[in-house]
Design a protein around this motif. Structure first.
Motif, mmCIF file in Angstrom:
data_model
loop_
_atom_site.group_PDB
_atom_site.id
_atom_site.type_symbol
_atom_site.label_atom_id
_atom_site.label_comp_id
_atom_site.label_asym_id
_atom_site.label_seq_id
_atom_site.Cartn_x
_atom_site.Cartn_y
_atom_site.Cartn_z
ATOM 1 N N GLY A 240 -44.804 -9.534 -19.432
ATOM 2 C CA GLY A 240 -45.809 -8.485 -19.297
ATOM 3 C C GLY A 240 -46.213 -8.260 -17.849
ATOM 4 N N ASP A 241 -47.053 -7.227 -17.654
ATOM 5 C CA ASP A 241 -47.505 -6.884 -16.296
ATOM 6 C C ASP A 241 -48.247 -8.043 -15.642
ATOM 7 N N VAL A 242 -49.107 -8.709 -16.429
ATOM 8 C CA VAL A 242 -49.922 -9.789 -15.879
ATOM 9 C C VAL A 242 -49.037 -10.938 -15.418
ATOM 10 N N GLU A 243 -48.070 -11.338 -16.274
ATOM 11 C CA GLU A 243 -47.183 -12.430 -15.915
ATOM 12 C C GLU A 243 -46.379 -12.095 -14.667
ATOM 13 N N LEU A 244 -45.888 -10.853 -14.581
ATOM 14 C CA LEU A 244 -45.116 -10.444 -13.419
ATOM 15 C C LEU A 244 -45.955 -10.513 -12.153
ATOM 16 N N GLN A 245 -47.187 -10.027 -12.216
ATOM 17 C CA GLN A 245 -48.051 -10.057 -11.047
ATOM 18 C C GLN A 245 -48.331 -11.501 -10.614
ATOM 19 N N GLU A 246 -48.487 -12.388 -11.578
ATOM 20 C CA GLU A 246 -48.714 -13.793 -11.241
ATOM 21 C C GLU A 246 -47.518 -14.378 -10.514
ATOM 22 N N PHE A 247 -46.310 -14.032 -10.973
ATOM 23 C CA PHE A 247 -45.101 -14.512 -10.306
ATOM 24 C C PHE A 247 -45.022 -13.982 -8.876
ATOM 25 N N VAL A 248 -45.391 -12.729 -8.687
ATOM 26 C CA VAL A 248 -45.356 -12.143 -7.350
ATOM 27 C C VAL A 248 -46.325 -12.865 -6.428
ATOM 28 N N VAL A 249 -47.528 -13.122 -6.914
ATOM 29 C CA VAL A 249 -48.534 -13.825 -6.105
ATOM 30 C C VAL A 249 -48.062 -15.232 -5.771
#
Length: 344
Positions: A240-249
């Motif tokens: 999901g969007d949230v998981e992807l953003q966490e990986f990016v951070v």
């Protein structure tokens, strides 16, 4: 400077500004840039890399820009937003994995990976020797033996009622001799502990033989055939969007720390040193040619990007202001005053 001299200087300045503005537009601008590119290319054919720059200068740029420059906190947020946009783009649901990586390319990567036999064997050995794996093997063997003794062995399957009698006998024995179960379990696990090194060794030997190049090739290519026609969106299911953003951070935070490590600096210094060892005493044009940069490539980018940008800056008045900032000090200088007074 007399009034007449001042008027003449102002007139010359205005004419000079008009001349420069006229030369920085349309065909004249392109001709000028093309000519200068040709001149610079000739210089690049004679100047060596060592003459233009040095290892220390390049490493200085890496230190200032890559390793030490403070990055704004908005960068990971922007990167996460961009990653989300990419994840949700329509192209994800219309593009298959096979359209990005062909079967031939996947086969090529696999063949290169299969050449790393020593690394593969080392990974298998490290997995086999890991305490978690050893505990897993011990538990699997233990429960398998217990299950076989009371339920799945040949006698209990062939003779009706034997399995039930064995379980009944086990319960009666536990009542007669409390702790019998624990004693049996302790002795069985002790036996497993003594036998575990041999089991692990045989498992490792089995894996080395089972994971042959042919077996791995067939297995990986079978898996590839199963997914190459699936869309990228299907392969991303569950992310999901949230998981992807966490990986990016997390990736961004890793980069901030990694770029300051001696390891990163050592790698960068090795690359720069090799670059100067290979190209330091050769003309710069050799380096440009080896990385695919030619006059035609640069001119294409000038046509596509540089000239349109200069047009916008000229329309906004920046180019004229720049020219005036450059020329006005000369026409107001003592040298210009002296020449104009002589002419007057």
């Amino acid at each position: 400077m007399t009034k007449g001299t001042t008027d003449l200087a102002d007139q010359l300045l205005e004419q000079h500004v008009k001349h420069e503005l006229a030369s920085l537009k349309g065909a004249k601008l392109r001709k000028f840039l093309k000519q200068e590119l040709e001149e610079l290319w000739q210089q690049a054919g004679t100047l060596t890399l060592n003459r233009v720059t040095s290892e220390d200068q390049v490493m200085g740029v890496i230190h200032r820009i890559v390793m030490n420059m403070e990055l704004d906190a908005g960068i990971p947020e922007l990167a996460a937003e961009m990653a989300t946009e990419v994840l949700n783009a329509d192209v994800q649901s219309t593009t298959t994995l096979g359209e990005i990586i062909s079967r031939e390319q996947a086969t090529g990567f696999l063949e290169e990976a299969l050449e790393l036999r020593q690394q593969r064997e080392r990974v298998i050995s490290e997995i086999m020797s890991h305490p978690v794996y050893q505990e897993l093997v011990a538990n699997v063997v233990y429960h398998g033996l217990v299950n076989y003794l009371y339920e799945d062995n040949l006698i209990t399957k062939s003779v009706p009622g034997v399995g039930s009698m064995m379980k009944f006998g086990k319960r009666m024995a536990n009542r007669a001799v409390p702790g019998l179960d624990e004693t049996f379990e302790r002795r069985l696990k002790a036996w497993l502990s003594d036998s575990l090194p041999g089991l692990i060794s045989r498992s490792e030997q089995f894996l080395h033989k089972a994971l042959s190049d042919d077996e791995l090739r067939d297995s990986v290519m079978a898996a590839w055939v199963a997914v190459e026609d699936r869309t990228i969106a299907e392969l991303q299911e569950g992310l999901g969007d949230v998981e992807l953003q966490e990986f990016v951070v997390l990736g961004y935070e890793f980069w901030l720390q990694f770029r300051k490590t001696p390891y990163f600096e050592g790698c960068a210094r090795a690359v720069v040193a090799h670059l100067f060892e290979k190209y330091g005493d050769r003309p710069v044009v050799d380096l440009l040619g080896d990385v695919g940069v030619s006059q035609e490539v640069i001119m294409a980018e000038i046509d596509a990007y540089a000239i349109p940008v200069i047009d916008v800056l000229r329309e906004e008045g920046y180019v004229e202001a720049l020219i005036r900032r450059r020329l006005t000090p000369f026409y107001k200088s003592a040298a210009a005053k002296k020449i104009l007074q002589q002419e007057a």
